[in-house]
Scaffold this motif. Structure first.
Motif, PDB file in Angstrom:
ATOM      1  N   VAL A 130       0.828  -1.216   0.000  1.00 26.00           N
ATOM      2  CA  VAL A 130       0.000   0.000   0.000  1.00 26.00           C
ATOM      3  C   VAL A 130       0.862   1.266   0.000  1.00 26.00           C
ATOM      4  CG1 VAL A 130      -1.776   1.208   1.354  1.00 26.00           C
ATOM      5  CG2 VAL A 130      -1.834  -1.258   1.157  1.00 26.00           C
ATOM      6  N   GLU A 131       2.063   1.147   0.583  1.00 24.07           N
ATOM      7  CA  GLU A 131       2.954   2.308   0.712  1.00 24.07           C
ATOM      8  C   GLU A 131       3.314   2.925  -0.629  1.00 24.07           C
ATOM      9  OE1 GLU A 131       3.368  -0.582   2.202  1.00 24.07           O
ATOM     10  OE2 GLU A 131       3.504  -0.237   4.357  1.00 24.07           O
ATOM     11  N   LEU A 132       3.189   2.134  -1.697  1.00 24.15           N
ATOM     12  CA  LEU A 132       3.526   2.665  -3.021  1.00 24.15           C
ATOM     13  C   LEU A 132       2.546   3.740  -3.488  1.00 24.15           C
ATOM     14  CD1 LEU A 132       4.464  -0.352  -5.318  1.00 24.15           C
ATOM     15  CD2 LEU A 132       5.842   1.691  -4.870  1.00 24.15           C
ATOM     16  N   VAL A 143      -4.026   4.193   4.788  1.00 24.87           N
ATOM     17  CA  VAL A 143      -4.324   3.659   6.119  1.00 24.87           C
ATOM     18  C   VAL A 143      -3.763   2.247   6.093  1.00 24.87           C
ATOM     19  CG1 VAL A 143      -6.135   2.810   7.655  1.00 24.87           C
ATOM     20  CG2 VAL A 143      -6.348   5.077   6.601  1.00 24.87           C
ATOM     21  N   ASP A 144      -2.773   1.984   6.957  1.00 22.25           N
ATOM     22  CA  ASP A 144      -2.126   0.677   6.901  1.00 22.25           C
ATOM     23  C   ASP A 144      -1.541   0.318   8.261  1.00 22.25           C
ATOM     24  OD1 ASP A 144      -1.392  -1.670   5.636  1.00 22.25           O
ATOM     25  OD2 ASP A 144       0.453  -0.866   4.775  1.00 22.25           O
ATOM     26  N   LEU A 145      -1.083  -0.917   8.365  1.00 23.53           N
ATOM     27  CA  LEU A 145      -0.419  -1.375   9.586  1.00 23.53           C
ATOM     28  C   LEU A 145       0.991  -0.829   9.642  1.00 23.53           C
ATOM     29  CD1 LEU A 145      -1.027  -5.171  10.220  1.00 23.53           C
ATOM     30  CD2 LEU A 145      -2.025  -3.213  11.392  1.00 23.53           C
ATOM     31  N   VAL A 146       1.392  -0.401  10.812  1.00 19.12           N
ATOM     32  CA  VAL A 146       2.778   0.007  11.029  1.00 19.12           C
ATOM     33  C   VAL A 146       3.286  -0.808  12.204  1.00 19.12           C
ATOM     34  CG1 VAL A 146       4.332   1.907  11.575  1.00 19.12           C
ATOM     35  CG2 VAL A 146       2.237   2.352  10.271  1.00 19.12           C
ATOM     36  N   GLU A 147       4.390  -1.530  11.954  1.00 20.06           N
ATOM     37  CA  GLU A 147       4.972  -2.287  13.066  1.00 20.06           C
ATOM     38  C   GLU A 147       6.265  -1.581  13.486  1.00 20.06           C
ATOM     39  OE1 GLU A 147       5.736  -6.426  12.299  1.00 20.06           O
ATOM     40  OE2 GLU A 147       6.355  -6.783  14.369  1.00 20.06           O
ATOM     41  N   THR A 148       7.326  -1.770  12.719  1.00 21.72           N
ATOM     42  CA  THR A 148       8.588  -1.086  13.058  1.00 21.72           C
ATOM     43  C   THR A 148       8.641   0.312  12.451  1.00 21.72           C
ATOM     44  OG1 THR A 148       9.659  -1.918  11.065  1.00 21.72           O
ATOM     45  CG2 THR A 148       9.803  -3.293  13.036  1.00 21.72           C
ATOM     46  N   GLY A 149       7.849   0.566  11.434  1.00 15.26           N
ATOM     47  CA  GLY A 149       7.890   1.861  10.735  1.00 15.26           C
ATOM     48  C   GLY A 149       8.901   1.876   9.604  1.00 15.26           C
ATOM     49  N   ARG A 150       9.571   0.732   9.402  1.00 15.06           N
ATOM     50  CA  ARG A 150      10.638   0.674   8.402  1.00 15.06           C
ATOM     51  C   ARG A 150      10.102   0.835   6.971  1.00 15.06           C
ATOM     52  NH1 ARG A 150      14.876  -4.223   7.449  1.00 15.06           N
ATOM     53  NH2 ARG A 150      15.824  -3.192   5.666  1.00 15.06           N
TER      54      ARG A 150
HETATM   55  C1  PRP Z   1       2.511  -4.998   6.592  1.00 18.52           C
HETATM   56  C2  PRP Z   1       1.942  -3.607   6.445  1.00 18.52           C
HETATM   57  C3  PRP Z   1       3.153  -2.795   6.079  1.00 18.52           C
HETATM   58  C4  PRP Z   1       4.265  -3.497   6.826  1.00 18.52           C
HETATM   59  C5  PRP Z   1       4.592  -2.703   8.061  1.00 18.52           C
HETATM   60  O1  PRP Z   1       2.631  -5.527   5.324  1.00 18.52           O
HETATM   61  O2  PRP Z   1       0.905  -3.580   5.474  1.00 18.52           O
HETATM   62  O3  PRP Z   1       3.381  -2.819   4.696  1.00 18.52           O
HETATM   63  O4  PRP Z   1       3.788  -4.799   7.186  1.00 18.52           O
HETATM   64  O5  PRP Z   1       5.693  -3.241   8.766  1.00 18.52           O
HETATM   65  P1  PRP Z   1       6.889  -2.309   9.272  1.00 18.52           P
HETATM   66  O6  PRP Z   1       6.281  -1.098   9.942  1.00 18.52           O
HETATM   67  O7  PRP Z   1       7.628  -3.190  10.250  1.00 18.52           O
HETATM   68  O8  PRP Z   1       7.732  -1.940   8.106  1.00 18.52           O
HETATM   69  P2  PRP Z   1       2.699  -7.073   5.027  1.00 18.52           P
HETATM   70  O9  PRP Z   1       4.017  -7.601   5.469  1.00 18.52           O
HETATM   71  O10 PRP Z   1       1.515  -7.720   5.616  1.00 18.52           O
HETATM   72  O11 PRP Z   1       2.684  -7.119   3.430  1.00 18.52           O
HETATM   73  P3  PRP Z   1       1.727  -6.417   2.353  1.00 18.52           P
HETATM   74  O12 PRP Z   1       2.214  -5.017   2.169  1.00 18.52           O
HETATM   75  O13 PRP Z   1       1.906  -7.244   1.139  1.00 18.52           O
HETATM   76  O14 PRP Z   1       0.332  -6.459   2.900  1.00 18.52           O
END
Ligand code: PRP
Length: 202
Positions: A130-132, A143-150
């Protein structure tokens, strides 16, 4: 999250053999034969549990918020910690006229979030990477998941605001919770102890 969830289950006494895990089988027996595991995509976990095909499941709060599944959520497993956030290009101006284009794998969460603020949006549903979208001009923000933010940082994006924190939850089918009460209660209790032990150590 699967590795962490299996480690927690093993600590709770529910183990899957390495051979079963290494196989491509999608439904496998636990070593003691009391449990059967099925492996499905995150968004499908609440579907199998809501329909009673699986009595219990492990799934992120993010998925539960998006699907609105009618399942019980008796336990926070405290693994898979991340957050659902709005992110945009670093330095992008927050103020803009017209409709905000939002790319996401979470259309319901995104629509509810901006809807509650009266912000007009067009939701562009994507299935991944999605970041693209803001980088290539498909959307103003995501709107997406952020874990490490990398992933955000390496694509020149930054969090604008957090919508919700997410961790893995144990979910239980409503009927199973009643009809298989002793087994379900024992699993919740064992997992709850495992969560406490892991969190005491860290
Ligand atoms: C998830 C999410 C982000 C990434 C965040 O993607 O959608 O792209 O992890 O992680 P970070 O904050 O540690 O960098 P996922 O690995 O599920 O792949 P996807 O983008 O193909 O959905």
């Amino acid at each position: 999250m699967q590795t962490e969830a299996l480690a927690l289950l093993a600590r709770a006494g529910v183990r899957v053999s390495p051979a079963a895990l290494a196989s491509r089988r999608l439904a496998v027996e636990a070593e003691d034969g009391d449990y059967r595991f099925i492996f499905v995509k995150p968004a499908d976990v609440p579907v199998y549990v809501e329909h009673g095909i699986a009595d219990c499941g492990v799934v992120g709060r993010d998925v539960l918020l998006e699907t609105g599944a009618d399942v019980l959520q008796p336990l926070d497993l405290k693994i898979g910690c991340c957050r659902l956030a709005v992110a945009a290009k670093e330095g992008a101006s927050g103020a803009r006229a017209g409709v905000l284009h939002v790319a996401t794998k979470y259309p319901r969460v995104a629509a509810a979030h901006f809807g509650s603020r009266g912000v007009p949006v067009e939701i562009i549903e994507l299935s991944g990477s999605v970041e693209l979208a803001p980088v290539l001009g498909l959307a103003d923000c995501i709107v997406d998941l952020v874990e490490t933010g990398r992933t955000l940082a390496e694509n020149g994006l930054a969090v604008v605001e957090t919508i919700a924190d997410s961790t893995a939850r144990l979910v239980v089918n409503r009927a199973s919770y009643q009809l298989k009460a002793p087994a379900v209660a024992a699993l919740i209790e064992a997992l709850s102890e495992a969560v406490k032990t892991v969190n005491r150590k860290s």
